[in-house]
Design a protein around this motif. Sequence first.
Motif, mmCIF file in Angstrom:
data_model
loop_
_atom_site.group_PDB
_atom_site.id
_atom_site.type_symbol
_atom_site.label_atom_id
_atom_site.label_comp_id
_atom_site.label_asym_id
_atom_site.label_seq_id
_atom_site.Cartn_x
_atom_site.Cartn_y
_atom_site.Cartn_z
ATOM 1 N N PHE A 272 19.875 -10.211 15.567
ATOM 2 C CA PHE A 272 19.988 -8.756 15.431
ATOM 3 C C PHE A 272 21.317 -8.360 14.806
ATOM 4 C CE2 PHE A 272 16.831 -9.306 18.717
ATOM 5 C CZ PHE A 272 15.907 -8.306 18.446
ATOM 6 N N ARG A 273 21.237 -7.347 13.930
ATOM 7 C CA ARG A 273 22.421 -6.771 13.317
ATOM 8 C C ARG A 273 22.775 -5.459 14.042
ATOM 9 N NH1 ARG A 273 22.544 -7.358 6.953
ATOM 10 N NH2 ARG A 273 24.759 -7.411 7.485
ATOM 11 N N ALA A 274 23.519 -4.579 13.398
ATOM 12 C CA ALA A 274 23.990 -3.372 14.073
ATOM 13 C C ALA A 274 23.366 -2.092 13.538
ATOM 14 C CB ALA A 274 25.503 -3.277 13.967
ATOM 15 N N GLY A 275 22.525 -2.122 12.572
ATOM 16 C CA GLY A 275 21.921 -0.876 12.080
ATOM 17 C C GLY A 275 21.098 -1.140 10.841
ATOM 18 N N TYR A 276 20.453 -0.095 10.392
ATOM 19 C CA TYR A 276 20.441 1.287 10.867
ATOM 20 C C TYR A 276 19.020 1.837 10.983
ATOM 21 C CZ TYR A 276 25.467 1.666 9.999
ATOM 22 O OH TYR A 276 26.817 1.488 10.029
ATOM 23 N N THR A 277 18.008 1.028 11.037
ATOM 24 C CA THR A 277 16.628 1.503 10.988
ATOM 25 C C THR A 277 15.820 0.934 12.141
ATOM 26 O OG1 THR A 277 15.803 -0.372 9.665
ATOM 27 C CG2 THR A 277 16.763 1.500 8.465
ATOM 28 N N PRO A 278 14.630 1.480 12.405
ATOM 29 C CA PRO A 278 13.721 0.817 13.342
ATOM 30 C C PRO A 278 13.366 -0.580 12.821
ATOM 31 C CG PRO A 278 13.017 3.071 12.913
ATOM 32 C CD PRO A 278 14.092 2.767 11.916
ATOM 33 N N ALA A 279 12.941 -1.438 13.706
ATOM 34 C CA ALA A 279 12.610 -2.819 13.346
ATOM 35 C C ALA A 279 11.110 -2.967 13.089
ATOM 36 C CB ALA A 279 13.045 -3.762 14.459
ATOM 37 N N ALA A 280 10.775 -3.957 12.280
ATOM 38 C CA ALA A 280 9.375 -4.222 11.961
ATOM 39 C C ALA A 280 8.658 -4.844 13.153
ATOM 40 C CB ALA A 280 9.284 -5.157 10.755
ATOM 41 N N SER A 281 7.372 -4.615 13.233
ATOM 42 C CA SER A 281 6.540 -5.293 14.221
ATOM 43 C C SER A 281 6.646 -6.803 14.016
ATOM 44 C CB SER A 281 5.077 -4.861 14.051
ATOM 45 O OG SER A 281 4.204 -5.787 14.671
ATOM 46 N N PRO A 282 6.625 -7.587 15.091
ATOM 47 C CA PRO A 282 6.664 -9.044 14.921
ATOM 48 C C PRO A 282 5.418 -9.589 14.239
ATOM 49 C CG PRO A 282 6.250 -8.482 17.207
ATOM 50 C CD PRO A 282 6.594 -7.201 16.511
ATOM 51 N N PHE A 283 4.374 -8.753 14.095
ATOM 52 C CA PHE A 283 3.134 -9.184 13.442
ATOM 53 C C PHE A 283 3.047 -8.711 11.992
ATOM 54 C CE2 PHE A 283 2.302 -7.998 17.953
ATOM 55 C CZ PHE A 283 2.442 -9.285 18.452
ATOM 56 N N SER A 284 4.099 -8.075 11.530
ATOM 57 C CA SER A 284 4.125 -7.520 10.183
ATOM 58 C C SER A 284 4.751 -8.504 9.194
ATOM 59 C CB SER A 284 4.924 -6.213 10.173
ATOM 60 O OG SER A 284 5.236 -5.799 8.864
ATOM 61 N N LYS A 285 4.349 -8.405 7.946
ATOM 62 C CA LYS A 285 4.971 -9.197 6.886
ATOM 63 C C LYS A 285 6.456 -8.863 6.748
ATOM 64 C CE LYS A 285 0.959 -9.933 3.858
ATOM 65 N NZ LYS A 285 0.375 -9.604 2.529
ATOM 66 N N ASP A 286 6.844 -7.681 7.182
ATOM 67 C CA ASP A 286 8.233 -7.250 7.035
ATOM 68 C C ASP A 286 9.165 -7.839 8.089
ATOM 69 O OD1 ASP A 286 7.592 -5.678 4.826
ATOM 70 O OD2 ASP A 286 7.177 -3.907 6.051
ATOM 71 N N PHE A 287 8.605 -8.483 9.101
ATOM 72 C CA PHE A 287 9.433 -9.059 10.166
ATOM 73 C C PHE A 287 10.252 -10.222 9.602
ATOM 74 C CE2 PHE A 287 10.189 -12.074 13.630
ATOM 75 C CZ PHE A 287 10.724 -11.249 14.609
ATOM 76 N N ASP A 288 11.571 -10.091 9.675
ATOM 77 C CA ASP A 288 12.475 -11.124 9.178
ATOM 78 C C ASP A 288 13.386 -11.546 10.323
ATOM 79 O OD1 ASP A 288 14.248 -12.778 7.909
ATOM 80 O OD2 ASP A 288 14.952 -11.309 6.447
ATOM 81 N N PRO A 289 13.123 -12.673 10.968
ATOM 82 C CA PRO A 289 13.862 -13.033 12.177
ATOM 83 C C PRO A 289 15.353 -13.218 11.973
ATOM 84 C CG PRO A 289 12.552 -14.887 11.390
ATOM 85 C CD PRO A 289 12.118 -13.695 10.604
ATOM 86 N N VAL A 290 15.792 -13.449 10.746
ATOM 87 C CA VAL A 290 17.220 -13.656 10.510
ATOM 88 C C VAL A 290 17.959 -12.343 10.263
ATOM 89 C CG1 VAL A 290 17.276 -13.904 7.982
ATOM 90 C CG2 VAL A 290 18.779 -15.314 9.416
ATOM 91 N N ASP A 291 17.224 -11.240 10.173
ATOM 92 C CA ASP A 291 17.852 -9.966 9.805
ATOM 93 C C ASP A 291 17.115 -8.804 10.473
ATOM 94 O OD1 ASP A 291 19.368 -8.026 8.594
ATOM 95 O OD2 ASP A 291 18.532 -8.305 6.587
ATOM 96 N N LEU A 292 17.272 -8.681 11.788
ATOM 97 C CA LEU A 292 16.579 -7.639 12.544
ATOM 98 C C LEU A 292 17.524 -6.459 12.786
ATOM 99 C CD1 LEU A 292 14.756 -9.898 15.158
ATOM 100 C CD2 LEU A 292 13.787 -8.872 13.105
#
Length: 356
Positions: A272-292
Amino acid sequence: MSCRKASVALLAAVVACTALAGCMPWGDDEPEKKIGAAADKAQGGKADQAAARKEKTARAAKVKANELGQIPVLMYHRVVDKPTAPDDRTPKQFRAELERLAAEGYVPITAAEYVRGRIGIPAGKHPVVLTFDDASPAQLTLDGSGRPMPDTAVAILQDVAKRHPGFRPVGTFYVTSDLFGKTRPEEQTQMLTWLRENGFDVGNHTYGHRNLLGMSKKEAMTEIARGHDLIIKLINTEPASLALPYGNQPSTPSWALKGNSGDIAYTYGGVFRAGYTPAASPFSKDFDPVDLPRIRSMDKVKKDECHRFCSTAWLDWLKANPDERYTSDGDVGTVAYAKFKAPFMAPRFAPYALPY
Protein backbone atom coordinates in the motif's frame (compact mmCIF):
# COMPACT_ATOMS: atom_id res chain seq x y z
CA MET A 1 -0.44 -34.26 -0.39
CA SER A 2 -1.18 -30.82 -1.84
CA CYS A 3 -2.82 -30.21 -5.20
CA ARG A 4 0.35 -28.69 -6.57
CA LYS A 5 2.51 -31.71 -5.79
CA ALA A 6 0.10 -34.37 -7.00
CA SER A 7 1.37 -36.51 -9.88
CA VAL A 8 -0.45 -37.23 -13.11
CA ALA A 9 -1.31 -40.66 -11.72
CA LEU A 10 -3.32 -38.98 -9.00
CA LEU A 11 -5.26 -36.68 -11.33
CA ALA A 12 -8.62 -37.79 -9.98
CA ALA A 13 -7.53 -36.94 -6.47
CA VAL A 14 -6.33 -33.55 -7.64
CA VAL A 15 -9.72 -32.73 -9.12
CA ALA A 16 -11.41 -33.61 -5.85
CA CYS A 17 -8.85 -31.71 -3.81
CA THR A 18 -9.13 -28.58 -5.90
CA ALA A 19 -12.78 -28.34 -4.92
CA LEU A 20 -11.70 -27.71 -1.35
CA ALA A 21 -10.89 -24.27 0.04
CA GLY A 22 -7.43 -25.42 1.19
CA CYS A 23 -6.35 -26.47 -2.30
CA MET A 24 -7.01 -23.39 -4.32
CA PRO A 25 -4.92 -22.52 -7.42
CA TRP A 26 -3.33 -19.58 -5.58
CA GLY A 27 -1.72 -19.04 -2.20
CA ASP A 28 -2.57 -16.90 0.83
CA ASP A 29 -0.65 -14.00 -0.66
CA GLU A 30 -3.12 -13.71 -3.56
CA PRO A 31 -6.86 -13.03 -3.77
CA GLU A 32 -8.94 -16.10 -2.92
CA LYS A 33 -12.53 -17.20 -3.44
CA LYS A 34 -13.88 -20.32 -1.82
CA ILE A 35 -15.07 -22.47 -4.67
CA GLY A 36 -18.83 -22.54 -4.99
CA ALA A 37 -19.10 -25.60 -7.21
CA ALA A 38 -18.61 -28.07 -4.36
CA ALA A 39 -21.62 -26.71 -2.48
CA ASP A 40 -23.71 -26.78 -5.64
CA LYS A 41 -22.80 -30.41 -6.38
CA ALA A 42 -23.91 -31.43 -2.90
CA GLN A 43 -27.41 -30.31 -3.81
CA GLY A 44 -27.42 -33.00 -6.47
CA GLY A 45 -27.87 -32.92 -10.23
CA LYS A 46 -27.61 -30.33 -12.96
CA ALA A 47 -31.18 -29.17 -12.44
CA ASP A 48 -30.51 -28.32 -8.80
CA GLN A 49 -27.27 -26.57 -9.75
CA ALA A 50 -29.07 -24.49 -12.37
CA ALA A 51 -31.81 -23.57 -9.91
CA ALA A 52 -29.28 -22.60 -7.26
CA ARG A 53 -27.35 -20.44 -9.71
CA LYS A 54 -30.53 -18.76 -10.88
CA GLU A 55 -31.41 -17.92 -7.30
CA LYS A 56 -27.92 -16.51 -6.63
CA THR A 57 -28.08 -14.44 -9.80
CA ALA A 58 -31.48 -13.03 -8.82
CA ARG A 59 -30.17 -12.06 -5.37
CA ALA A 60 -27.14 -10.37 -6.90
CA ALA A 61 -29.30 -8.41 -9.34
CA LYS A 62 -31.68 -7.35 -6.57
CA VAL A 63 -28.91 -5.60 -4.61
CA LYS A 64 -27.13 -4.39 -7.80
CA ALA A 65 -24.01 -6.28 -6.76
CA ASN A 66 -20.75 -4.98 -8.22
CA GLU A 67 -17.80 -6.99 -6.95
CA LEU A 68 -15.57 -5.40 -9.55
CA GLY A 69 -16.13 -1.95 -8.04
CA GLN A 70 -13.77 0.32 -6.14
CA ILE A 71 -13.00 0.01 -2.43
CA PRO A 72 -11.92 2.90 -0.17
CA VAL A 73 -8.81 2.07 1.85
CA LEU A 74 -8.63 4.83 4.46
CA MET A 75 -5.35 5.84 6.09
CA TYR A 76 -5.21 7.10 9.68
CA HIS A 77 -2.36 8.16 11.93
CA ARG A 78 -2.88 9.71 15.39
CA VAL A 79 -6.30 10.37 16.92
CA VAL A 80 -5.67 13.21 19.39
CA ASP A 81 -7.53 16.12 20.94
CA LYS A 82 -5.05 18.69 19.65
CA PRO A 83 -3.72 17.78 16.20
CA THR A 84 -0.17 18.92 15.44
CA ALA A 85 0.31 17.24 12.07
CA PRO A 86 -1.77 17.19 8.86
CA ASP A 87 -2.57 13.49 9.25
CA ASP A 88 -3.86 13.81 12.83
CA ARG A 89 -7.61 13.50 13.48
CA THR A 90 -9.52 14.48 16.58
CA PRO A 91 -11.67 11.85 18.30
CA LYS A 92 -14.73 13.82 17.15
CA GLN A 93 -13.58 13.81 13.51
CA PHE A 94 -12.68 10.14 13.60
CA ARG A 95 -16.01 9.18 15.15
CA ALA A 96 -17.92 11.30 12.61
CA GLU A 97 -16.22 9.54 9.69
CA LEU A 98 -16.98 6.10 11.13
CA GLU A 99 -20.60 7.10 11.73
CA ARG A 100 -20.82 8.23 8.13
CA LEU A 101 -19.38 4.95 6.86
CA ALA A 102 -21.90 2.97 8.91
CA ALA A 103 -24.80 5.12 7.73
CA GLU A 104 -23.81 4.70 4.08
CA GLY A 105 -23.67 0.92 4.20
CA TYR A 106 -19.94 0.29 4.55
CA VAL A 107 -18.60 -2.70 6.48
CA PRO A 108 -14.94 -2.70 7.58
CA ILE A 109 -12.66 -5.52 6.42
CA THR A 110 -8.95 -6.01 7.04
CA ALA A 111 -6.19 -5.42 4.52
CA ALA A 112 -5.48 -9.17 4.62
CA GLU A 113 -9.09 -9.92 3.69
CA TYR A 114 -8.91 -7.37 0.90
CA VAL A 115 -5.70 -8.55 -0.77
CA ARG A 116 -6.79 -12.20 -0.47
CA GLY A 117 -10.27 -11.53 -1.83
CA ARG A 118 -11.99 -12.82 1.32
CA ILE A 119 -14.69 -10.18 1.37
CA GLY A 120 -17.47 -11.84 3.35
CA ILE A 121 -19.94 -9.03 4.00
CA PRO A 122 -23.76 -8.95 3.68
CA ALA A 123 -25.52 -8.44 0.37
CA GLY A 124 -25.86 -4.81 -0.64
CA LYS A 125 -23.04 -3.65 1.66
CA HIS A 126 -19.74 -2.05 0.67
CA PRO A 127 -16.30 -2.95 2.05
CA VAL A 128 -14.00 -0.33 3.52
CA VAL A 129 -10.46 -0.96 4.79
CA LEU A 130 -9.42 1.03 7.85
CA THR A 131 -5.62 1.25 8.13
CA PHE A 132 -3.60 2.78 10.96
CA ASP A 133 0.06 3.69 10.47
CA ASP A 134 2.97 3.94 12.92
CA ALA A 135 1.43 2.16 15.96
CA SER A 136 0.72 5.27 18.00
CA PRO A 137 -0.51 5.03 21.64
CA ALA A 138 -3.35 7.29 20.47
CA GLN A 139 -4.55 4.40 18.31
CA LEU A 140 -4.44 1.77 21.05
CA THR A 141 -3.59 1.94 24.74
CA LEU A 142 -4.90 -0.73 27.13
CA ASP A 143 -5.93 -0.12 30.71
CA GLY A 144 -5.08 -2.44 33.61
CA SER A 145 -7.95 -4.76 32.66
CA GLY A 146 -6.88 -5.07 29.03
CA ARG A 147 -9.56 -2.74 27.64
CA PRO A 148 -8.85 0.06 25.15
CA MET A 149 -8.63 3.45 26.81
CA PRO A 150 -11.44 5.91 25.99
CA ASP A 151 -10.93 8.14 22.94
CA THR A 152 -8.25 5.91 21.44
CA ALA A 153 -9.01 4.95 17.85
CA VAL A 154 -9.84 1.35 18.76
CA ALA A 155 -12.18 2.35 21.60
CA ILE A 156 -14.05 4.75 19.30
CA LEU A 157 -14.29 2.11 16.56
CA GLN A 158 -15.68 -0.45 19.00
CA ASP A 159 -18.22 2.04 20.33
CA VAL A 160 -19.46 2.92 16.83
CA ALA A 161 -19.76 -0.78 16.05
CA LYS A 162 -21.94 -1.30 19.13
CA ARG A 163 -24.24 1.47 17.95
CA HIS A 164 -24.43 0.03 14.42
CA PRO A 165 -24.88 -3.77 14.41
CA GLY A 166 -23.10 -5.25 11.39
CA PHE A 167 -20.40 -2.58 11.34
CA ARG A 168 -17.38 -4.75 12.10
CA PRO A 169 -14.83 -3.24 14.53
CA VAL A 170 -11.79 -4.39 12.54
CA GLY A 171 -8.88 -2.76 10.76
CA THR A 172 -5.19 -3.16 9.96
CA PHE A 173 -2.36 -1.71 12.03
CA TYR A 174 0.89 -1.08 10.16
CA VAL A 175 3.55 -1.28 12.82
CA THR A 176 7.24 -0.42 13.18
CA SER A 177 9.69 -1.21 15.96
CA ASP A 178 8.13 1.61 18.02
CA LEU A 179 5.06 -0.40 18.99
CA PHE A 180 2.43 1.78 20.67
CA GLY A 181 5.16 3.35 22.79
CA LYS A 182 6.06 -0.01 24.34
CA THR A 183 9.73 -0.97 24.61
CA ARG A 184 9.70 -4.36 26.35
CA PRO A 185 9.11 -7.38 24.08
CA GLU A 186 6.53 -8.71 26.53
CA GLU A 187 4.51 -5.50 26.32
CA GLN A 188 4.81 -5.43 22.54
CA THR A 189 3.58 -9.02 22.33
CA GLN A 190 0.71 -8.11 24.62
CA MET A 191 -0.44 -5.32 22.30
CA LEU A 192 -0.18 -7.28 19.05
CA THR A 193 -1.81 -10.32 20.61
CA TRP A 194 -4.74 -8.19 21.75
CA LEU A 195 -5.20 -6.90 18.22
CA ARG A 196 -5.06 -10.36 16.67
CA GLU A 197 -7.44 -11.88 19.21
CA ASN A 198 -9.95 -9.08 18.63
CA GLY A 199 -10.13 -9.52 14.86
CA PHE A 200 -7.59 -6.90 13.82
CA ASP A 201 -4.86 -7.43 11.27
CA VAL A 202 -1.19 -6.55 11.83
CA GLY A 203 0.79 -5.42 8.79
CA ASN A 204 4.41 -4.46 8.21
CA HIS A 205 5.43 -0.78 8.01
CA THR A 206 9.17 -1.64 7.97
CA TYR A 207 11.37 -1.79 11.04
CA GLY A 208 12.50 1.82 11.38
CA HIS A 209 10.05 3.72 9.14
CA ARG A 210 12.87 4.70 6.78
CA ASN A 211 12.18 6.01 3.30
CA LEU A 212 12.82 3.15 0.87
CA LEU A 213 13.19 5.49 -2.10
CA GLY A 214 16.83 5.59 -3.19
CA MET A 215 17.91 2.59 -1.12
CA SER A 216 19.85 -0.25 -2.72
CA LYS A 217 18.07 -3.57 -3.16
CA LYS A 218 19.91 -4.99 -0.15
CA GLU A 219 19.10 -2.01 2.07
CA ALA A 220 15.41 -1.94 1.13
CA MET A 221 14.89 -5.66 1.59
CA THR A 222 16.74 -5.61 4.91
CA GLU A 223 14.50 -2.82 6.25
CA ILE A 224 11.35 -4.66 5.15
CA ALA A 225 12.56 -8.06 6.35
CA ARG A 226 13.45 -6.73 9.82
CA GLY A 227 9.92 -5.40 10.28
CA HIS A 228 8.47 -8.64 8.97
CA ASP A 229 10.61 -10.71 11.34
CA LEU A 230 9.70 -8.53 14.34
CA ILE A 231 6.00 -9.30 13.93
CA ILE A 232 6.65 -13.03 13.55
CA LYS A 233 8.83 -13.12 16.65
CA LEU A 234 6.23 -11.29 18.74
CA ILE A 235 3.03 -13.11 17.72
CA ASN A 236 4.14 -15.95 15.41
CA THR A 237 1.99 -14.59 12.58
CA GLU A 238 3.25 -13.51 9.16
CA PRO A 239 1.88 -10.15 7.99
CA ALA A 240 -0.12 -10.33 4.74
CA SER A 241 0.65 -6.82 3.51
CA LEU A 242 3.10 -3.93 3.69
CA ALA A 243 2.46 -0.18 3.92
CA LEU A 244 5.30 1.88 2.48
CA PRO A 245 6.77 4.60 4.75
CA TYR A 246 5.86 8.01 3.33
CA GLY A 247 4.09 6.12 0.53
CA ASN A 248 7.37 5.85 -1.42
CA GLN A 249 8.22 2.76 -3.42
CA PRO A 250 11.79 1.48 -3.69
CA SER A 251 13.47 2.09 -7.04
CA THR A 252 12.27 -1.33 -8.15
CA PRO A 253 8.70 -1.59 -6.79
CA SER A 254 8.64 -5.39 -6.75
CA TRP A 255 11.30 -5.44 -4.01
CA ALA A 256 8.53 -4.43 -1.61
CA LEU A 257 6.26 -7.30 -2.65
CA LYS A 258 8.70 -10.17 -2.35
CA GLY A 259 12.26 -10.48 -1.11
CA ASN A 260 14.60 -11.66 1.59
CA SER A 261 17.43 -10.65 3.87
CA GLY A 262 19.56 -13.54 5.04
CA ASP A 263 17.20 -16.28 6.18
CA ILE A 264 14.23 -13.90 6.54
CA ALA A 265 11.93 -14.03 3.50
CA TYR A 266 8.70 -12.14 2.88
CA THR A 267 5.93 -12.33 0.29
CA TYR A 268 2.94 -10.01 0.46
CA GLY A 269 -0.51 -10.08 -1.06
CA GLY A 270 -0.36 -6.33 -1.46
CA VAL A 271 1.79 -3.23 -0.94
CA PHE A 272 0.00 0.00 0.00
CA ARG A 273 1.03 3.55 -0.81
CA ALA A 274 -0.28 6.80 0.70
CA GLY A 275 -2.80 8.11 -1.83
CA TYR A 276 -4.91 9.27 -3.43
CA THR A 277 -7.78 7.21 -4.88
CA PRO A 278 -10.05 4.29 -3.97
CA ALA A 279 -8.48 0.90 -4.62
CA ALA A 280 -9.46 -1.61 -7.29
CA SER A 281 -11.41 -4.74 -6.46
CA PRO A 282 -9.08 -7.73 -5.97
CA PHE A 283 -11.07 -9.42 -8.78
CA SER A 284 -10.53 -6.59 -11.25
CA LYS A 285 -7.91 -6.37 -13.98
CA ASP A 286 -6.91 -3.06 -12.40
CA PHE A 287 -5.77 -4.70 -9.16
CA ASP A 288 -2.01 -4.21 -8.91
CA PRO A 289 -0.63 -5.78 -5.71
CA VAL A 290 2.61 -3.81 -5.88
CA ASP A 291 0.86 -0.43 -6.06
CA LEU A 292 -2.32 -0.23 -3.97
CA PRO A 293 -3.63 3.26 -3.20
CA ARG A 294 -4.99 4.55 0.08
CA ILE A 295 -6.98 7.68 0.91
CA ARG A 296 -5.90 10.13 3.62
CA SER A 297 -8.58 10.73 6.23
CA MET A 298 -9.21 14.46 6.03
CA ASP A 299 -12.00 16.96 5.49
CA LYS A 300 -12.34 19.05 2.37
CA VAL A 301 -10.27 22.22 2.53
CA LYS A 302 -10.33 24.98 -0.06
CA LYS A 303 -7.14 25.47 -2.10
CA ASP A 304 -5.83 22.18 -0.77
CA GLU A 305 -5.29 18.93 -2.64
CA CYS A 306 -7.57 17.22 -0.14
CA HIS A 307 -10.45 19.20 -1.56
CA ARG A 308 -10.39 16.49 -4.26
CA PHE A 309 -8.31 13.61 -2.95
CA CYS A 310 -8.99 13.01 0.76
CA SER A 311 -11.59 10.85 2.46
CA THR A 312 -14.49 13.29 2.62
CA ALA A 313 -14.18 14.10 -1.09
CA TRP A 314 -13.91 10.46 -2.16
CA LEU A 315 -16.77 9.29 0.03
CA ASP A 316 -18.86 12.07 -1.49
CA TRP A 317 -17.86 10.86 -4.96
CA LEU A 318 -18.63 7.20 -4.24
CA LYS A 319 -22.01 8.19 -2.82
CA ALA A 320 -22.76 10.20 -5.97
CA ASN A 321 -21.50 7.36 -8.20
CA PRO A 322 -22.82 4.18 -6.54
CA ASP A 323 -22.25 2.08 -9.66
CA GLU A 324 -18.50 2.63 -9.28
CA ARG A 325 -18.13 1.21 -5.77
CA TYR A 326 -17.89 -2.40 -4.67
CA THR A 327 -21.27 -3.80 -3.63
CA SER A 328 -21.41 -7.34 -2.25
CA ASP A 329 -23.81 -10.06 -3.32
CA GLY A 330 -23.46 -11.63 0.13
CA ASP A 331 -21.79 -14.79 -1.21
CA VAL A 332 -18.04 -15.12 -0.67
CA GLY A 333 -17.98 -17.93 -3.25
CA THR A 334 -18.89 -15.80 -6.26
CA VAL A 335 -17.80 -12.65 -8.09
CA ALA A 336 -21.06 -10.91 -9.00
CA TYR A 337 -21.41 -8.01 -11.43
CA ALA A 338 -23.64 -6.59 -14.16
CA LYS A 339 -22.90 -8.36 -17.46
CA PHE A 340 -21.58 -5.29 -19.23
CA LYS A 341 -18.76 -5.04 -16.67
CA ALA A 342 -17.36 -8.46 -17.68
CA PRO A 343 -14.36 -7.03 -19.60
CA PHE A 344 -12.98 -5.64 -16.34
CA MET A 345 -12.78 -8.96 -14.47
CA ALA A 346 -9.39 -10.66 -14.08
CA PRO A 347 -9.59 -13.83 -16.22
CA ARG A 348 -8.44 -16.18 -13.47
CA PHE A 349 -11.66 -15.55 -11.55
CA ALA A 350 -13.86 -16.71 -14.43
CA PRO A 351 -14.88 -19.93 -12.60
CA TYR A 352 -16.49 -17.81 -9.86
CA ALA A 353 -18.15 -15.23 -12.11
CA LEU A 354 -21.82 -14.48 -11.51
CA PRO A 355 -22.94 -12.00 -14.16
CA TYR A 356 -26.54 -10.84 -14.17
